[in-house]
Design a protein around this motif. Structure first.
Motif, PDB file in Angstrom:
ATOM      1  N   LYS A   2      10.539  -0.035   5.508  1.00 21.20           N
ATOM      2  CA  LYS A   2       9.946   0.824   4.485  1.00 21.20           C
ATOM      3  C   LYS A   2      11.007   1.774   3.941  1.00 21.20           C
ATOM      4  N   LYS A  77      -0.539   0.998  -5.875  1.00 18.96           N
ATOM      5  CA  LYS A  77       0.072   0.031  -4.963  1.00 18.96           C
ATOM      6  C   LYS A  77      -0.670  -1.300  -5.031  1.00 18.96           C
ATOM      7  N   TYR A  79      -0.188  -4.803  -4.659  1.00 21.89           N
ATOM      8  CA  TYR A  79       0.773  -5.761  -4.104  1.00 21.89           C
ATOM      9  C   TYR A  79       0.760  -7.116  -4.814  1.00 21.89           C
ATOM     10  N   ASP A 111       8.534  -4.823   1.380  1.00 21.58           N
ATOM     11  CA  ASP A 111       7.125  -4.494   1.628  1.00 21.58           C
ATOM     12  C   ASP A 111       6.256  -5.743   1.490  1.00 21.58           C
ATOM     13  N   ILE A 112       6.550  -6.555   0.482  1.00 17.76           N
ATOM     14  CA  ILE A 112       5.805  -7.804   0.279  1.00 17.76           C
ATOM     15  C   ILE A 112       6.043  -8.742   1.458  1.00 17.76           C
ATOM     16  N   GLU A 114       6.824  -8.016   4.462  1.00 19.58           N
ATOM     17  CA  GLU A 114       6.146  -7.482   5.646  1.00 19.58           C
ATOM     18  C   GLU A 114       4.652  -7.811   5.611  1.00 19.58           C
ATOM     19  N   ARG A 115       4.033  -7.694   4.446  1.00 20.84           N
ATOM     20  CA  ARG A 115       2.613  -8.029   4.315  1.00 20.84           C
ATOM     21  C   ARG A 115       2.370  -9.516   4.568  1.00 20.84           C
ATOM     22  N   ILE A 118       2.688 -10.200   8.345  1.00 22.21           N
ATOM     23  CA  ILE A 118       1.503  -9.768   9.082  1.00 22.21           C
ATOM     24  C   ILE A 118       0.395 -10.803   8.941  1.00 22.21           C
ATOM     25  N   GLN A 119       0.224 -11.351   7.750  1.00 20.76           N
ATOM     26  CA  GLN A 119      -0.818 -12.348   7.533  1.00 20.76           C
ATOM     27  C   GLN A 119      -0.521 -13.662   8.263  1.00 20.76           C
TER      28      GLN A 119
END
Length: 121
Positions: A2, A77, A79, A111-112, A114-115, A118-119
């Motif tokens: 981040k 935000k 995404y 950030d993308i 990381e998302r 996580i998925q």
């Protein structure tokens, strides 16, 4: 990874060389440029540095003299919208701005990622 938005800021009166130092210190390969009223006026990337060098621009020139004319930003935000812009425009950072163009936050390509990670996990 981040990014702290304030670590990415440079003022339009600072030089290209000052901006290169900010860019070198972060992982998103660009800096968010603000004016004296702290309103975002652009994003300056490594690519912009290279294009300036190829045009023979002195590294001690103020950013306001060579800042690209337009930049992409979001007002929240979002995404999915960020991902679309990253893919379409090949950029790595989107400033999140309020109605007065003050910097609220940023979304980076990291950030993308990381998302997505996580998925997947």
């Amino acid at each position: 990874m981040k990014s702290n938005p304030t670590d990415l800021l440079v003022y339009e009166g600072q030089t290209i060389l000052d901006t290169v130092r900010v860019i070198e210190a972060n992982f998103v390969r660009c800096a968010v440029v603000v004016n004296e009223e702290d309103k975002v006026v652009g994003v300056f990337s490594e690519g912009d540095v290279m294009r300036a060098l190829l045009r023979g621009v002195d590294m001690h020139v103020q950013l306001r003299q060579c800042l690209p004319g337009n930049f992409h930003y979001l007002q929240d935000k979002d995404y999915p919208a960020a991902l679309r812009l990253f893919q379409k425009k090949g950029i790595t950072l989107l400033p999140i701005l309020d109605d007065e163009f003050k910097l609220l936050d940023v979304i980076t390509v990291y950030d993308i990622w990381e998302r997505v990670k996580i998925q997947i996990d």
